[in-house]
Scaffold this motif. Structure first.
Motif, PDB file in Angstrom:
ATOM      1  N   SER A  51       8.591  -4.248   6.799  1.00 59.45           N
ATOM      2  CA  SER A  51       8.102  -4.453   5.442  1.00 59.45           C
ATOM      3  C   SER A  51       6.876  -3.570   5.219  1.00 59.45           C
ATOM      4  CB  SER A  51       7.729  -5.932   5.263  1.00 59.45           C
ATOM      5  OG  SER A  51       7.022  -6.117   4.058  1.00 59.45           O
ATOM      6  N   ARG A  53       4.027  -2.606   2.248  1.00 60.59           N
ATOM      7  CA  ARG A  53       3.475  -2.977   0.943  1.00 60.59           C
ATOM      8  C   ARG A  53       2.229  -2.156   0.674  1.00 60.59           C
ATOM      9  NH1 ARG A  53       2.854  -9.044  -0.325  1.00 60.59           N
ATOM     10  NH2 ARG A  53       2.451  -8.037  -2.303  1.00 60.59           N
ATOM     11  N   ASP A  54       2.164  -1.626  -0.528  1.00 60.35           N
ATOM     12  CA  ASP A  54       0.975  -0.899  -0.957  1.00 60.35           C
ATOM     13  C   ASP A  54       0.022  -1.851  -1.661  1.00 60.35           C
ATOM     14  OD1 ASP A  54       1.900   1.569  -0.036  1.00 60.35           O
ATOM     15  OD2 ASP A  54       2.979   1.967  -1.894  1.00 60.35           O
ATOM     16  N   SER A  55      -1.268  -1.553  -1.565  1.00 64.08           N
ATOM     17  CA  SER A  55      -2.258  -2.344  -2.297  1.00 64.08           C
ATOM     18  C   SER A  55      -2.100  -2.077  -3.790  1.00 64.08           C
ATOM     19  CB  SER A  55      -3.672  -1.989  -1.834  1.00 64.08           C
ATOM     20  OG  SER A  55      -3.981  -0.650  -2.175  1.00 64.08           O
ATOM     21  N   GLN A  61      -2.182   0.337   2.680  1.00 62.01           N
ATOM     22  CA  GLN A  61      -0.790   0.000   2.919  1.00 62.01           C
ATOM     23  C   GLN A  61      -0.718  -0.935   4.116  1.00 62.01           C
ATOM     24  OE1 GLN A  61       1.984   3.148   4.494  1.00 62.01           O
ATOM     25  NE2 GLN A  61       2.732   2.989   2.388  1.00 62.01           N
TER      26      GLN A  61
END
Length: 92
Positions: A51, A53-55, A61
């Protein structure tokens, strides 16, 4: 006052589905560097369960990988190598 010290829970090895999350600066090579470290220490992890996810602003990240943890030494080596990446800010 109660002065008992609570010990952290013990992990039984091998431990399938052990999550490791690395958070760092969102650079073009950060995800690949994290995955290379994971492949080195936990070969054969499920790439489909990774997984990323970017901020909100895209500055940082997080990369979460599930591995089969085989021992404390393996986990320590993973954490040490992830922390050596210049982009890494935190490893959980």
């Amino acid at each position: 006052m109660n002065n008992t010290t609570q010990e952290p829970p013990k992990i039984e090895f091998p431990c399938p589905d052990y999550p490791i999350k690395s958070m760092g600066e969102a650079t073009a090579s950060y995800r690949e560097a994290v995955l290379n470290i994971m492949e080195k220490h936990a070969p054969g992890f499920d790439i489909n369960r990774v997984s990323v996810r970017d901020s909100r602003k895209g500055t940082f990240q997080s990369v979460t990988v599930f591995i089969t943890a085989t021992g404390v030494e393996q986990l320590q080596s993973i954490f040490d190598d992830l922390k050596k990446l210049p982009e890494t800010k935190m490893v959980l």
